[in-house]
Enzyme design. Structure first.
Site, PDB file in Angstrom:
ATOM      1  N   LYS A   1      43.801  42.954  42.071  1.00 49.34           N
ATOM      2  CA  LYS A   1      42.844  42.122  42.803  1.00 49.34           C
ATOM      3  C   LYS A   1      42.792  40.753  42.128  1.00 49.34           C
ATOM      4  O   LYS A   1      42.571  40.663  40.909  1.00 49.34           O
ATOM      5  CB  LYS A   1      41.480  42.804  42.736  1.00 49.34           C
ATOM      6  CG  LYS A   1      40.586  42.565  43.910  1.00 49.34           C
ATOM      7  CD  LYS A   1      39.420  43.540  43.808  1.00 49.34           C
ATOM      8  CE  LYS A   1      38.407  43.333  44.884  1.00 49.34           C
ATOM      9  NZ  LYS A   1      37.218  44.172  44.661  1.00 49.34           N
ATOM     10  N   ILE A   2      42.991  39.707  42.920  1.00 45.55           N
ATOM     11  CA  ILE A   2      42.989  38.353  42.361  1.00 45.55           C
ATOM     12  C   ILE A   2      42.004  37.496  43.149  1.00 45.55           C
ATOM     13  O   ILE A   2      42.114  37.401  44.377  1.00 45.55           O
ATOM     14  CB  ILE A   2      44.415  37.743  42.422  1.00 45.55           C
ATOM     15  CG1 ILE A   2      45.355  38.566  41.536  1.00 45.55           C
ATOM     16  CG2 ILE A   2      44.404  36.281  42.007  1.00 45.55           C
ATOM     17  CD1 ILE A   2      46.726  37.982  41.334  1.00 45.55           C
TER      18      ILE A   2
END
Ligand code: G3P
Length: 215
Positions: free
Chosen positions: A83-84
């Site tokens: 997750k960014i």
């Protein structure tokens, strides 16, 4: 529409998995902090319970650091989705990471423009936060509809993962708005089970069942 559980709580994940309705899990630093546990250890525990994508979030800020962190996290388990948070540095990192086969969930999406950029950079999932949009006076579900339309019309394979869900109605609206996935907090998922007419119906059946001999 697929259902993910938005939590790092093991008991809630076990309960949701036992119901047979979970396609995946999303976590974030705030959810982990609430549990007070070590991130990697907890993600590996989750992976033993749910056989589906598990989002684990990066906390680095530069492209180079994000790439290095994403590779470290992705090695934990084959079901990991990195997750960014949506930033310019995050887009550049996403482009490089996904070209090497790592799946990315771009989080903290608040506009169709951001979703389009994330998809073009190669994101596997985009996570628009509808509850926080609504809190700020916007129409979160309209953002979901526009993103889903854009992805369909542009034939982008990125999936819309509706996040920051606050109640059972949000889940229905996300499904009707073309979201591929809703990530649902445990209290909302368990509330989706309840209906007073079901309870009333069961009470009536049980009362009537006392009037004959059970088989
Ligand atoms: O998946 C994102 C979610 O955890 C954020 O929810 O309720 O803090 O906006 P909320």
């Amino acid at each position: 529409m697929k259902i993910f559980l938005d939590t790092a709580n093991i008991e809630d994940i076990k309960r949701g998995a036992a119901m047979g309705v979970l396609d995946g899990i999303t976590t974030n630093p705030s959810l982990l902090a609430k549990e007070g546990v070590e991130y990697k250890e907890r993600v590996l525990e989750i992976a033993k319970i749910v056989d589906g994508p598990i989002s684990a979030e990066c906390i680095s800020e530069t492209t180079e650091e994000l790439i290095a962190e994403a590779f470290r996290i992705a090695e934990w388990h084959e079901n990991i989705v990195v997750k960014i948070p949506f930033t310019e540095a995050g887009l550049a990192a996403t482009n490089q990471i996904t070209s090497e086969g790592i799946k990315v969930n771009t989080t903290l999406i608040f506009s169709p423009n951001q979703a389009l950029l994330a998809a073009k950079a190669g994101s596997t999932y985009v996570s628009p936060f509808i509850g926080r949009l609504n809190d700020a006076g916007h129409d979160g579900m309209e953002v979901i509809r526009e993103i889903a339309d854009i992805f369909n019309q542009s034939e982008l394979e990125t999936e819309v993962l509706t996040a920051s869900i606050r109640n059972p109605r949000d889940v229905i609206d996300a499904a009707l708005s073309g979201s591929h996935i809703a990530t649902i907090p445990p209290n909302v998922l368990f509330n989706m089970i309840n209906h007073p007419l079901t309870d009333k119906g069961i009470d009536l059946f049980l009362a009537d069942a006392k009037k004959y001999s059970p088989v």
